[in-house]
Design an enzyme around this catalytic site. Structure first.
Site, PDB file in Angstrom:
ATOM      1  CD  GLU A  44      49.825 -23.427  29.300  1.00 42.12           C
ATOM      2  OE1 GLU A  44      50.555 -24.424  29.177  1.00 42.12           O
ATOM      3  OE2 GLU A  44      49.158 -22.943  28.347  1.00 42.12           O
ATOM      4  CE  LYS A 112      49.953 -27.719  27.706  1.00 41.41           C
ATOM      5  NZ  LYS A 112      50.439 -26.401  27.248  1.00 41.41           N
ATOM      6  CB  CYS A 164      46.952 -24.782  26.990  1.00 44.00           C
ATOM      7  SG  CYS A 164      47.081 -23.665  25.551  1.00 44.00           S
ATOM      8  CB  SER A 191      45.581 -20.335  23.260  1.00 44.49           C
ATOM      9  OG  SER A 191      45.304 -20.616  21.913  1.00 44.49           O
ATOM     10  CE  LYS A 197      45.531 -21.031  18.726  1.00 42.51           C
ATOM     11  NZ  LYS A 197      46.907 -20.724  19.218  1.00 42.51           N
ATOM     12  CG  ASN A 460      70.753  -2.721  -1.466  1.00 36.04           C
ATOM     13  OD1 ASN A 460      69.528  -2.698  -1.550  1.00 36.04           O
ATOM     14  ND2 ASN A 460      71.453  -3.829  -1.637  1.00 36.04           N
ATOM     15  CB  THR A 484      58.994  -0.084   6.974  1.00 32.43           C
ATOM     16  OG1 THR A 484      60.210  -0.029   6.223  1.00 32.43           O
ATOM     17  CG2 THR A 484      58.933   1.105   7.904  1.00 32.43           C
ATOM     18  CD  GLU A 489      59.128  -5.186   1.462  1.00 33.44           C
ATOM     19  OE1 GLU A 489      58.746  -4.247   0.733  1.00 33.44           O
ATOM     20  OE2 GLU A 489      59.578  -5.016   2.608  1.00 33.44           O
ATOM     21  CE  LYS A 619      68.971  -9.243   1.906  1.00 30.89           C
ATOM     22  NZ  LYS A 619      68.321  -8.480   0.817  1.00 30.89           N
TER      23      LYS A 619
END
Length: 674
Positions: A44, A112, A164, A191, A197, A460, A484, A489, A619
């Site tokens: 696609e 489509k 799809c 996809s 999946k 911090n 990271t 988190e 954040k």
């Protein structure tokens, strides 16, 4: 028997990279012709790339894609090819279309009908869904072509399309095609990868071939095309409910061709047993053309899974292979010269270092180191290197940045991992920088900063001071800085903005910490494919996750700061993915963790999660791009949008408290004091 050799083509594309995309498609077509394929289906939007985003509004993009199409057509001598592109019709609406070409002649364009508009997909923003049973025309150059809901009759072989998402709904277009006597259904797809999946795709390919009495050809994009989505290159061909072939996933090749021989007469035999509703036989939706199908010998064929897909650790395998491939594509498509990683010795940064190592090892397994280096030909420093470890040393620079709060254990964990995979390892002490910044502010405030009064600020500043050195290395090396933070988190904001969130890309922000810890143990002891292990993970796998930002005598751990990671993951799933209220989440986790955690722990965790989730949406808005690997993603740009400012679930958390207090003394474990 009427035997035809068909193929599903897989390509690794880049949005709006016209020459690159065209070359991949032509190479795939030439490869198919060399294997005597008569019908080739390509993915696609393969001409433009799937992830063009709002550039699909551009008139120039649509015109360029038509020009590319016309340059591909001359290469289709002796073969039938389906390629996909956006088209804008006279009604000024843009459609996601598949073009069928036979022997250097465009036959028409199928539009489509069902647009993906959930989670990572926003197709209704750019495209218009086509109405079933409608046909129109479009002029390209000097010629006018049919467009819409079409069935192609090529020398008596009837070919239709499900594009799809068309195949993911119950009332799929294949039903109408079946009523019209279709022989072959082509499904060009884009996809995105998520865990397991491929099993869903396999079911609708096999079920479609059986229910509609057809041969079904499915193909998908491969690689990290535009930054966040990963495509696994799934390719399958089924006939009459039997999967004939299944291609390799997560390939590092630019294109792959997966072939099978189908018997049109065999599928027609199954259709003769089905009553056809003549009302659906729209003659105006047929497009007739001639093609000389060559003679094909019968073959014995049966699809087989790849060796690693038989294993009970499929999710671990998929995660390793998907993210490793995504890192490789991100590296080469951004023309970066490597990666820089602040390696703390903890689980998150160690997982990322291991994934970079796997990137090289998986490429070696897929295409070989020579082809890997050729794809990175602009990186001169790796061209004469011979081993995976040597290349890792050139592509991955790690830096351990300790303070007085860092332990010997984490240093040894970082050093041993870097050594085991061959990464470049630097060690610097940033304690003096932390003290300098702290002193500057203390002088201005006229008071000392203490752990009793300034705990978060003192934590911090250590994380933020690490970022400039890592960025400096990345700039010097023209490399990507790897962020990271993980998804757990991100959910609760347990990350320092401009500290551990600093980076060009965030490889593990789409995966939860609870899963990641188990994956690291698997990678150390079992390994990818049962052979590719990272034994240097032994030390990190024996450590309790900790930010190491408080004094060592505080014995800081992540789970004491937050909540148990398995509980956090469950709350996120129920509250964010399933959109349950705090009270309903509490009811769920009481069942899931019965006899494992007391009720006070569960209540405190649910209450804390929703408060932190609401407070820290800003954040998540600022996170570096992350890879989408499952349906619990919290990236607001690809899956889960939430207001930056909100009520913070005040009313809902009050109802949670009432529920907990009201259930005291009813046989539930744990007292909760208020």
């Amino acid at each position: 028997m009427k035997l035809i050799k068909v193929a599903a083509g897989v390509v690794n594309q880049i949005p709006m990279a016209w020459e690159h995309n065209r070359r991949n498609l032509i190479d795939a077509i030439e490869e198919a012709k060399s294997q005597n394929v008569s019908i080739l289906c390509l993915p696609e939007l393969c001409i433009t790339g799937y992830g063009c985003e709002d550039m699909f509004f551009s008139h120039e993009l649509v015109e360029q894609s038509k020009q590319s199409l016309l340059e591909i057509v001359p290469h289709t001598d002796g073969i039938i090819v389906a390629v996909s592109l956006p088209l804008r019709l006279a009604n000024n609406r843009t459609y996601d279309t598949a073009c069928l070409i036979a022997n250097k002649r465009i036959l028409g364009f199928v539009c489509k009908q069902v647009l993906a508009n959930n989670g990572i997909h926003y197709e209704t923003r750019w495209f218009q869904p086509w109405t079933a049973g409608v046909r129109d025309e479009i002029q390209i150059g000097e010629f006018v072509y049919p467009v819409g809901d079409l069935l192609f009759d090529v020398s008596g072989v009837k070919i239709g399309f499900e594009i799809c998402e068309d195949a993911w709904i119950s009332n799929r277009p294949g039903r109408s095609l079946h009523e019209r006597g279709v022989d072959i259904i082509l499904n060009p797809s884009a996809s995105h990868f998520s865990f397991y999946k491929s099993h869903v795709r396999e079911r609708f390919v096999i079920d479609g071939s059986r229910a509609f009495g057809v041969s079904y050809i499915y193909c998908n994009l491969v690689g990290n095309e535009s930054g966040r989505a990963i495509f696994d290159g799934d390719a399958m061909i089924a006939s009459n409910g039997q999967l004939l072939v299944s291609g390799p996933r997560f390939s590092y090749a630019d294109h792959l061709i997966v072939t099978a021989v189908i018997d049109v007469d065999d599928t027609r035999l199954s259709q003769t047993q089905t009553k056809v509703n003549l009302a659906y036989l729209f003659p105006n939706l047929r497009v007739a053309a001639q093609f000389d199908f060559p003679y094909v010998k019968p073959v014995v064929q049966k699809a087989e899974l790849e060796y690693w897909e038989h294993d009970s650790h499929l999710k671990e395998e998929e995660f390793a292979r998907a993210v490793a491939l995504a890192l490789f594509d991100y590296l080469r498509k951004s023309r970066s010269h490597g990666f820089v990683l602040s390696l703390s010795g903890g689980a998150d940064s160690s997982a990322i270092a291991a994934l970079v190592s796997l990137m090289i090892r998986m490429a070696d397994e897929s295409i070989g180191l020579d082809a890997f280096k050729k794809k990175l030909s602009y990186i001169k420093s790796i061209q004469k290197l011979k081993t995976v470890e040597e290349i890792c040393g050139a592509l991955l620079t790690t830096i351990y940045q300790g303070t007085e709060n860092s332990s010997k254990d984490t240093y040894e964990s970082a050093e041993s991992l870097a050594k085991s995979i061959g990464a470049t390892f630097y060690n610097i002490n940033i304690n003096g920088l932390v003290e300098t910044y702290t002193k500057l502010i203390e002088d201005q405030l006229g008071r000392p900063l203490t752990w009793e009064t300034d705990d978060v600020a003192l934590q911090n500043i250590q994380a933020r001071v690490r970022a400039p050195s890592a960025w400096l290395l990345a700039n010097i090396q023209n490399a990507l800085l790897l962020s990271t933070s993980n998804r757990s988190e991100a959910s609760v904001g347990y990350a320092t903005m401009d500290g551990d969130t600093a980076g060009s890309i965030s490889p593990i922000a789409g995966i939860d910490k609870h899963y990641l810890r188990g994956w690291l143990r698997w990678l150390e002891t079992v390994g990818v494919g049962g052979t590719i292990k990272v034994e240097g993970l032994q030390k990190v796998n024996n450590l309790q996750p900790t930010a190491e930002l408080r004094p060592l005598d505080k014995k800081q751990t992540d789970e004491e700061d937050l909540m148990p990671y398995d509980v956090l993951n469950a709350i996120e799933k129920f509250g964010i993915r399933d959109k349950l209220s705090p009270k309903e989440v509490m009811q769920q986790v009481e069942v899931v963790f019965e006899n494992q955690y007391d009720r006070a722990t569960l209540y405190t965790s649910v209450d804390r999660f929703f408060r932190l989730w609401s407070r820290n949406q800003w954040k998540r808005e600022r996170y570096a791009p992350s890879f989408h690997v499952d349906d619990e993603n919290v990236d607001p740009k690809t899956w889960c949008r939430f207001p930056i400012l909100s009520s913070g679930f005040e009313k809902e958390l009050a109802e949670l408290k009432e529920y907990v207090e009201g259930n005291e003394g009813r046989g539930r474990k744990g007292k909760i004091g208020f």
